[in-house]
Design a protein around this motif. Structure first.
Motif, mmCIF file in Angstrom:
data_model
loop_
_atom_site.group_PDB
_atom_site.id
_atom_site.type_symbol
_atom_site.label_atom_id
_atom_site.label_comp_id
_atom_site.label_asym_id
_atom_site.label_seq_id
_atom_site.Cartn_x
_atom_site.Cartn_y
_atom_site.Cartn_z
ATOM 1 N N LEU A 75 -31.323 170.824 53.494
ATOM 2 C CA LEU A 75 -30.681 170.646 52.143
ATOM 3 C C LEU A 75 -30.569 172.160 51.668
ATOM 4 N N MET A 76 -31.700 173.020 51.661
ATOM 5 C CA MET A 76 -31.458 174.045 51.055
ATOM 6 C C MET A 76 -30.722 175.141 51.710
ATOM 7 N N LYS A 77 -30.985 175.055 52.853
ATOM 8 C CA LYS A 77 -30.245 176.096 53.998
ATOM 9 C C LYS A 77 -28.828 175.964 53.700
ATOM 10 N N SER A 78 -28.179 174.605 53.600
ATOM 11 C CA SER A 78 -27.072 174.076 53.434
ATOM 12 C C SER A 78 -26.271 174.055 51.976
ATOM 13 N N SER A 79 -27.141 174.547 51.004
ATOM 14 C CA SER A 79 -26.644 174.455 49.786
ATOM 15 C C SER A 79 -25.307 175.074 49.308
ATOM 16 N N ALA A 80 -24.870 176.036 49.886
ATOM 17 C CA ALA A 80 -23.501 176.770 49.761
ATOM 18 C C ALA A 80 -22.324 175.664 50.332
ATOM 19 N N THR A 81 -22.816 175.424 51.588
ATOM 20 C CA THR A 81 -21.657 174.315 51.976
ATOM 21 C C THR A 81 -21.587 173.026 51.347
ATOM 22 N N ILE A 82 -22.587 172.404 50.932
ATOM 23 C CA ILE A 82 -22.688 171.295 50.094
ATOM 24 C C ILE A 82 -21.999 171.541 48.826
ATOM 25 N N LEU A 83 -22.242 172.552 48.141
ATOM 26 C CA LEU A 83 -21.580 172.880 46.867
ATOM 27 C C LEU A 83 -20.056 173.031 47.016
ATOM 28 N N LYS A 84 -19.795 173.738 48.250
ATOM 29 C CA LYS A 84 -18.144 173.625 48.474
ATOM 30 C C LYS A 84 -17.495 172.613 48.654
ATOM 31 N N ALA A 85 -18.113 171.510 49.281
ATOM 32 C CA ALA A 85 -17.576 170.256 49.448
ATOM 33 C C ALA A 85 -17.461 169.554 47.988
ATOM 34 N N ASN A 86 -18.574 169.709 47.301
ATOM 35 C CA ASN A 86 -18.517 168.896 45.931
ATOM 36 C C ASN A 86 -17.401 169.577 44.997
ATOM 37 N N GLN A 87 -17.409 170.732 45.067
ATOM 38 C CA GLN A 87 -16.226 171.090 44.303
ATOM 39 C C GLN A 87 -14.818 170.800 44.624
ATOM 40 N N LYS A 88 -14.462 170.342 45.980
ATOM 41 C CA LYS A 88 -13.518 169.890 46.364
ATOM 42 C C LYS A 88 -13.307 168.374 45.571
ATOM 43 N N ASP A 89 -14.376 167.576 45.683
ATOM 44 C CA ASP A 89 -14.367 166.378 44.943
ATOM 45 C C ASP A 89 -14.240 166.343 43.568
ATOM 46 N N LEU A 90 -14.753 167.274 42.955
ATOM 47 C CA LEU A 90 -14.623 167.344 41.471
ATOM 48 C C LEU A 90 -13.330 167.559 40.889
ATOM 49 N N ARG A 91 -12.559 168.699 41.752
ATOM 50 C CA ARG A 91 -11.217 168.959 41.727
ATOM 51 C C ARG A 91 -10.252 167.716 41.749
ATOM 52 N N LEU A 92 -10.661 167.019 42.839
ATOM 53 C CA LEU A 92 -9.853 165.586 42.809
ATOM 54 C C LEU A 92 -10.047 164.733 41.781
ATOM 55 N N ALA A 93 -11.257 164.517 41.526
ATOM 56 C CA ALA A 93 -11.672 163.496 40.499
ATOM 57 C C ALA A 93 -11.059 163.926 39.079
ATOM 58 N N GLN A 94 -11.053 165.335 38.873
ATOM 59 C CA GLN A 94 -10.553 165.705 37.723
ATOM 60 C C GLN A 94 -9.134 165.504 37.563
ATOM 61 N N LYS A 95 -8.435 165.789 38.647
ATOM 62 C CA LYS A 95 -6.925 165.639 38.617
ATOM 63 C C LYS A 95 -6.550 164.009 38.598
ATOM 64 N N ASN A 96 -7.577 163.163 39.177
ATOM 65 C CA ASN A 96 -7.367 161.672 39.029
ATOM 66 C C ASN A 96 -7.641 161.153 37.572
ATOM 67 N N GLY A 97 -8.422 162.007 36.721
ATOM 68 C CA GLY A 97 -8.869 161.355 35.557
ATOM 69 C C GLY A 97 -9.976 160.707 35.268
ATOM 70 N N LEU A 98 -11.082 161.100 36.172
ATOM 71 C CA LEU A 98 -12.247 160.467 36.232
ATOM 72 C C LEU A 98 -12.814 160.874 34.732
ATOM 73 N N PRO A 99 -13.725 159.732 34.240
ATOM 74 C CA PRO A 99 -14.214 159.797 33.055
ATOM 75 C C PRO A 99 -15.484 160.990 33.020
ATOM 76 N N GLU A 100 -15.620 161.762 31.785
ATOM 77 C CA GLU A 100 -16.730 162.690 31.854
ATOM 78 C C GLU A 100 -18.203 162.411 32.425
ATOM 79 N N ALA A 101 -18.482 160.981 32.118
ATOM 80 C CA ALA A 101 -19.786 160.684 32.462
ATOM 81 C C ALA A 101 -20.036 160.375 34.024
ATOM 82 N N MET A 102 -18.879 160.150 34.759
ATOM 83 C CA MET A 102 -18.768 159.942 36.084
ATOM 84 C C MET A 102 -18.843 161.316 36.534
ATOM 85 N N LEU A 103 -17.903 162.425 36.033
ATOM 86 C CA LEU A 103 -17.986 163.502 36.574
ATOM 87 C C LEU A 103 -19.352 164.140 36.419
ATOM 88 N N ALA A 104 -19.965 164.025 35.511
ATOM 89 C CA ALA A 104 -21.346 164.516 35.422
ATOM 90 C C ALA A 104 -22.413 164.037 36.453
#
Length: 276
Positions: A113-142
């Motif tokens: 997990l620690m070694k792959s931190s950068a790769t995980i965070l990159k994938a998470n940013q993709k999910d976040l961008r899509l979630a924000q575009k789809n209007g996901l509530p702030e609580a769920m975004l957190a």
């Protein structure tokens, strides 16, 4: 037909009249055509565009399905069934896995997990961008959001679970009958567990760790909003576990946002012992 060559010529840029770029649209086309659904991609600004398309006018691009729709569904069901079968096949071997091996695997998973931190965070940013575009509530975004600190906490959680006493084979109760027969109640793994959860990526790591420690194979179905993050997390953790001696197939991940996947899995009572 949709292919990598088409994607290579496209950049994902938004404009004043569209929500997402062409790349996003082509990704949607790829999902549909791989499920056996033909797609027309056309300019929505053009007057009477839908009428023209239905009349067969040359005003858009048609993408043909890569499979017939019925075959695509059969393949989709087969993939879920195969995941459950693999988990069932691995369960007996996982149930008798020595605690030493489980501890070693959990430690390796935490390090991965620690070694792959950068790769995980990159994938998470993709999910976040899509979630924000789809209007996901702030609580769920957190809940969806990961950072370096959260990944470190996930790794710490895996190491803490590794330190727990092995729950398999514990004597819970003992009773001696008048005729001398000794009856013991001993803890044993459930077998194969299906876990369905919302868009909280840390749950992926927790579920894999707890099921490994308790000797259970697991099928994971996380929230669609965290699909890309969970896919990367699962791959990182699963690879580390297998390298440490955990039976292949012990962990399964349902990589789809289709809600029908849950329905199909719930029908597999001969392969799945418990649903959470």
């Amino acid at each position: 037909k949709m292919n990598a060559e088409i994607f290579a010529h496209v950049k994902d840029r938004s404009s004043s009249f569209t929500v997402g770029g062409m790349k996003s649209k082509l990704e949607a086309v790829s999902i549909a055509t791989s499920s056996g659904i033909p797609v027309f991609l056309a300019d929505g600004r053009e007057k009477d565009i839908l009428s023209k398309l239905f009349k067969g006018a040359d005003c858009g691009t048609q993408f043909l399905p890569s499979l017939k729709r019925g075959q695509a569904r059969k393949d989709w069901i087969y993939q879920r069934l195969e995941a459950a079968r693999q988990a069932r096949a691995a369960a007996p071997f996982l149930s008798v896995l020595p605690d030493k091996t489980k501890k070693m695997a959990l430690s390796a998973m935490a390090s991965a997990l620690m070694k792959s931190s950068a790769t995980i965070l990159k994938a998470n940013q993709k999910d976040l961008r899509l979630a924000q575009k789809n209007g996901l509530p702030e609580a769920m975004l957190a809940r969806l959001t990961l950072d370096a600190s959260k990944i470190e906490k996930m790794a710490t959680s895996l190491r803490d679970i590794a330190k727990l006493k092995d729950p398999v084979g514990r004597e819970l109760e003992k009773n001696k009958r008048p005729n001398g027969l000794l009856i013991r109640k001993v803890s044993v793994p459930m077998g194969v567990i299906l876990i369905i959860y919302e868009a909280r990526p840390n749950v992926t790591a927790d579920c894999m760790a707890l099921c490994l420690k308790s000797g259970n194979a697991v099928i994971l179905k996380g929230g669609s909003e965290a699909l890309q993050t969970n896919e990367v997390l699962f791959r990182v953790l699963n690879d580390a576990a297998i390298r440490s001696g955990v039976p292949k197939g012990s962990f399964q991940f349902v990589a789809t946002s289709d809600r029908n996947a849950v329905k199909e899995l719930l029908s597999m009572s001969d392969l799945i012992d418990l649903v959470i």
